[in-house]
Scaffold this motif. Structure first.
Motif, PDB file in Angstrom:
ATOM      1  N   ASN A  67      66.997  39.219  96.518  1.00 43.78           N
ATOM      2  CA  ASN A  67      68.343  39.629  95.897  1.00 43.78           C
ATOM      3  C   ASN A  67      69.181  40.270  95.875  1.00 43.78           C
ATOM      4  O   ASN A  67      68.854  41.259  96.099  1.00 43.78           O
ATOM      5  CB  ASN A  67      67.050  39.680  94.550  1.00 43.78           C
ATOM      6  CG  ASN A  67      67.802  40.435  92.923  1.00 43.78           C
ATOM      7  OD1 ASN A  67      69.045  40.035  92.986  1.00 43.78           O
ATOM      8  ND2 ASN A  67      67.241  40.396  91.662  1.00 43.78           N
ATOM      9  N   LYS A  68      70.001  39.845  95.757  1.00 44.09           N
ATOM     10  CA  LYS A  68      71.518  40.122  97.015  1.00 44.09           C
ATOM     11  C   LYS A  68      72.413  40.896  94.806  1.00 44.09           C
ATOM     12  O   LYS A  68      72.782  42.231  95.837  1.00 44.09           O
ATOM     13  CB  LYS A  68      72.111  39.575  96.758  1.00 44.09           C
ATOM     14  CG  LYS A  68      72.201  38.426  98.322  1.00 44.09           C
ATOM     15  CD  LYS A  68      73.517  38.021  99.202  1.00 44.09           C
ATOM     16  CE  LYS A  68      72.785  37.472 100.127  1.00 44.09           C
ATOM     17  NZ  LYS A  68      72.313  37.560 100.979  1.00 44.09           N
ATOM     18  N   ALA A  69      71.648  40.957  94.259  1.00 44.24           N
ATOM     19  CA  ALA A  69      72.255  41.604  93.103  1.00 44.24           C
ATOM     20  C   ALA A  69      71.439  43.028  92.989  1.00 44.24           C
ATOM     21  O   ALA A  69      72.475  44.014  93.099  1.00 44.24           O
ATOM     22  CB  ALA A  69      71.945  40.962  91.966  1.00 44.24           C
ATOM     23  N   LEU A  70      70.159  42.896  93.139  1.00 41.41           N
ATOM     24  CA  LEU A  70      69.471  44.463  93.397  1.00 41.41           C
ATOM     25  C   LEU A  70      69.818  44.730  94.500  1.00 41.41           C
ATOM     26  O   LEU A  70      70.338  46.370  94.564  1.00 41.41           O
ATOM     27  CB  LEU A  70      68.032  44.379  94.003  1.00 41.41           C
ATOM     28  CG  LEU A  70      67.324  45.476  93.868  1.00 41.41           C
ATOM     29  CD1 LEU A  70      67.340  46.184  92.147  1.00 41.41           C
ATOM     30  CD2 LEU A  70      65.695  44.504  93.485  1.00 41.41           C
ATOM     31  N   ILE A  71      69.870  43.820  95.599  1.00 41.09           N
ATOM     32  CA  ILE A  71      70.766  45.527  96.637  1.00 41.09           C
ATOM     33  C   ILE A  71      72.451  45.543  96.159  1.00 41.09           C
ATOM     34  O   ILE A  71      71.840  47.727  96.843  1.00 41.09           O
ATOM     35  CB  ILE A  71      70.991  44.255  98.128  1.00 41.09           C
ATOM     36  CG1 ILE A  71      69.430  43.788  98.500  1.00 41.09           C
ATOM     37  CG2 ILE A  71      71.602  45.158  99.715  1.00 41.09           C
ATOM     38  CD1 ILE A  71      69.926  42.375 100.196  1.00 41.09           C
ATOM     39  N   ASP A  72      72.902  44.868  95.796  1.00 41.23           N
ATOM     40  CA  ASP A  72      74.475  45.538  95.752  1.00 41.23           C
ATOM     41  C   ASP A  72      74.010  46.777  94.406  1.00 41.23           C
ATOM     42  O   ASP A  72      75.435  48.158  94.967  1.00 41.23           O
ATOM     43  CB  ASP A  72      75.017  44.533  94.133  1.00 41.23           C
ATOM     44  CG  ASP A  72      75.900  43.450  95.500  1.00 41.23           C
ATOM     45  OD1 ASP A  72      75.496  44.218  97.288  1.00 41.23           O
ATOM     46  OD2 ASP A  72      75.861  42.589  95.127  1.00 41.23           O
ATOM     47  N   GLU A  73      73.149  46.842  93.748  1.00 38.44           N
ATOM     48  CA  GLU A  73      72.884  48.179  92.164  1.00 38.44           C
ATOM     49  C   GLU A  73      72.499  49.204  93.170  1.00 38.44           C
ATOM     50  O   GLU A  73      72.897  49.846  93.143  1.00 38.44           O
ATOM     51  CB  GLU A  73      71.927  47.475  91.811  1.00 38.44           C
ATOM     52  CG  GLU A  73      72.010  48.097  90.221  1.00 38.44           C
ATOM     53  CD  GLU A  73      71.408  47.952  89.101  1.00 38.44           C
ATOM     54  OE1 GLU A  73      70.319  48.932  88.551  1.00 38.44           O
ATOM     55  OE2 GLU A  73      70.741  46.809  88.988  1.00 38.44           O
ATOM     56  N   ILE A  74      71.482  49.057  94.392  1.00 40.66           N
ATOM     57  CA  ILE A  74      70.940  50.181  95.357  1.00 40.66           C
ATOM     58  C   ILE A  74      71.991  50.889  96.077  1.00 40.66           C
ATOM     59  O   ILE A  74      72.260  51.841  95.893  1.00 40.66           O
ATOM     60  CB  ILE A  74      69.384  49.489  95.326  1.00 40.66           C
ATOM     61  CG1 ILE A  74      68.875  49.162  94.994  1.00 40.66           C
ATOM     62  CG2 ILE A  74      69.329  50.740  97.067  1.00 40.66           C
ATOM     63  CD1 ILE A  74      67.222  48.809  95.732  1.00 40.66           C
ATOM     64  N   SER A  75      72.693  49.934  96.547  1.00 38.81           N
ATOM     65  CA  SER A  75      74.295  50.664  97.685  1.00 38.81           C
ATOM     66  C   SER A  75      74.746  50.827  96.591  1.00 38.81           C
ATOM     67  O   SER A  75      74.879  52.404  96.922  1.00 38.81           O
ATOM     68  CB  SER A  75      74.664  48.941  97.573  1.00 38.81           C
ATOM     69  OG  SER A  75      74.141  48.501  98.725  1.00 38.81           O
ATOM     70  N   ALA A  76      75.401  51.220  95.275  1.00 43.83           N
ATOM     71  CA  ALA A  76      76.164  51.591  94.164  1.00 43.83           C
ATOM     72  C   ALA A  76      75.410  52.931  94.183  1.00 43.83           C
ATOM     73  O   ALA A  76      75.620  54.151  94.064  1.00 43.83           O
ATOM     74  CB  ALA A  76      76.131  50.662  93.283  1.00 43.83           C
ATOM     75  N   THR A  77      74.239  53.216  94.235  1.00 40.39           N
ATOM     76  CA  THR A  77      73.136  54.080  93.943  1.00 40.39           C
ATOM     77  C   THR A  77      73.066  55.100  95.407  1.00 40.39           C
ATOM     78  O   THR A  77      73.329  56.067  94.508  1.00 40.39           O
ATOM     79  CB  THR A  77      71.574  53.486  93.649  1.00 40.39           C
ATOM     80  OG1 THR A  77      71.415  52.707  92.406  1.00 40.39           O
ATOM     81  CG2 THR A  77      71.260  54.795  93.047  1.00 40.39           C
ATOM     82  N   ILE A  78      73.348  54.740  96.379  1.00 43.43           N
ATOM     83  CA  ILE A  78      73.625  55.554  97.467  1.00 43.43           C
ATOM     84  C   ILE A  78      74.463  56.085  97.770  1.00 43.43           C
ATOM     85  O   ILE A  78      74.479  56.800  97.970  1.00 43.43           O
ATOM     86  CB  ILE A  78      72.669  54.443  98.586  1.00 43.43           C
ATOM     87  CG1 ILE A  78      71.057  54.200  98.559  1.00 43.43           C
ATOM     88  CG2 ILE A  78      73.169  55.042  99.923  1.00 43.43           C
ATOM     89  CD1 ILE A  78      70.815  52.610  99.388  1.00 43.43           C
ATOM     90  N   ILE A  79      75.679  54.913  97.455  1.00 44.76           N
ATOM     91  CA  ILE A  79      77.224  55.514  97.415  1.00 44.76           C
ATOM     92  C   ILE A  79      77.264  56.588  96.641  1.00 44.76           C
ATOM     93  O   ILE A  79      77.195  58.055  96.845  1.00 44.76           O
ATOM     94  CB  ILE A  79      78.092  54.658  96.926  1.00 44.76           C
ATOM     95  CG1 ILE A  79      77.840  53.747  98.210  1.00 44.76           C
ATOM     96  CG2 ILE A  79      79.208  55.622  96.647  1.00 44.76           C
ATOM     97  CD1 ILE A  79      79.044  52.476  97.468  1.00 44.76           C
ATOM     98  N   LEU A  80      76.940  56.918  95.599  1.00 42.65           N
ATOM     99  CA  LEU A  80      76.561  57.340  94.033  1.00 42.65           C
ATOM    100  C   LEU A  80      75.833  59.004  95.012  1.00 42.65           C
ATOM    101  O   LEU A  80      76.504  60.217  94.344  1.00 42.65           O
ATOM    102  CB  LEU A  80      76.188  57.705  92.579  1.00 42.65           C
ATOM    103  CG  LEU A  80      76.581  58.714  91.432  1.00 42.65           C
ATOM    104  CD1 LEU A  80      77.541  58.826  92.130  1.00 42.65           C
ATOM    105  CD2 LEU A  80      76.073  57.623  90.781  1.00 42.65           C
ATOM    106  N   GLN A  81      74.493  59.165  94.892  1.00 46.83           N
ATOM    107  CA  GLN A  81      73.863  59.731  95.772  1.00 46.83           C
ATOM    108  C   GLN A  81      74.587  60.692  97.141  1.00 46.83           C
ATOM    109  O   GLN A  81      74.217  61.635  96.985  1.00 46.83           O
ATOM    110  CB  GLN A  81      72.298  60.004  96.087  1.00 46.83           C
ATOM    111  CG  GLN A  81      71.270  60.511  96.427  1.00 46.83           C
ATOM    112  CD  GLN A  81      71.103  60.771  94.994  1.00 46.83           C
ATOM    113  OE1 GLN A  81      70.516  61.014  94.043  1.00 46.83           O
ATOM    114  NE2 GLN A  81      71.138  62.561  95.005  1.00 46.83           N
ATOM    115  N   SER A  82      74.810  59.654  97.711  1.00 45.15           N
ATOM    116  CA  SER A  82      75.650  60.276  98.938  1.00 45.15           C
ATOM    117  C   SER A  82      76.951  61.227  98.568  1.00 45.15           C
ATOM    118  O   SER A  82      77.297  62.238  99.046  1.00 45.15           O
ATOM    119  CB  SER A  82      76.550  59.762 100.276  1.00 45.15           C
ATOM    120  OG  SER A  82      77.374  59.345  99.897  1.00 45.15           O
TER     121      SER A  82
END
Length: 136
Positions: free
Chosen positions: A116-131
């Protein structure tokens, strides 16, 4: 205190994450078709107080800007016009997609769910925010 919104910009889909109002916890918010991104952001910022927007900055291993940076620059100009009162910062997003995929594996998601690429994009945004929050 307002929320911080993070964007993992893509030409087709864009992942979005947001903090709580105390800016402690980063959570995935949505993945939206990029064509609808500006409307989504305008709508969201009218409902919620957003103090800052963090946009992922894709780079190659050599530290040069990636191909998608030219599309992000166009988006950033439009964002500045549409939401001029919200400051925008950039965060290196080099390994977020790999980290997102690994997070999905670690959390026990089945192979079909990991596609699910949409889920990967959302998790990636979360990782960007966490960093971004970790830079603190």
């Amino acid at each position: 205190m307002g929320r911080i919104l993070a964007i993992d910009y893509g030409t087709k889909r864009t992942g979005i994450a947001v903090t709580d109002e105390l800016q402690i916890i980063a959570s995935g918010l949505a993945t939206v078709p990029t064509a609808e991104l500006m409307d989504f952001l305008k709508d969201y910022t009218q409902k919620e107080k957003v103090e800052r927007i963090v946009v992922g900055e894709p780079k190659r291993h050599s530290n040069e800007a990636s191909e998608s940076e030219k599309y992000i620059q166009v988006f950033l100009k439009a964002l500045e016009k549409q939401l001029p009162d919200i400051p925008v910062e950039r965060v290196d997003e080099r390994f977020t997609s790999k980290m997102a995929f690994q997070t999905m594996i670690d959390s026990g998601l089945k192979k079909k769910q990991r596609r699910n690429k949409a889920l990967i994009d959302e998790i990636s945004a979360t990782i960007i925010l966490q960093s971004y929050l970790s830079r603190g």
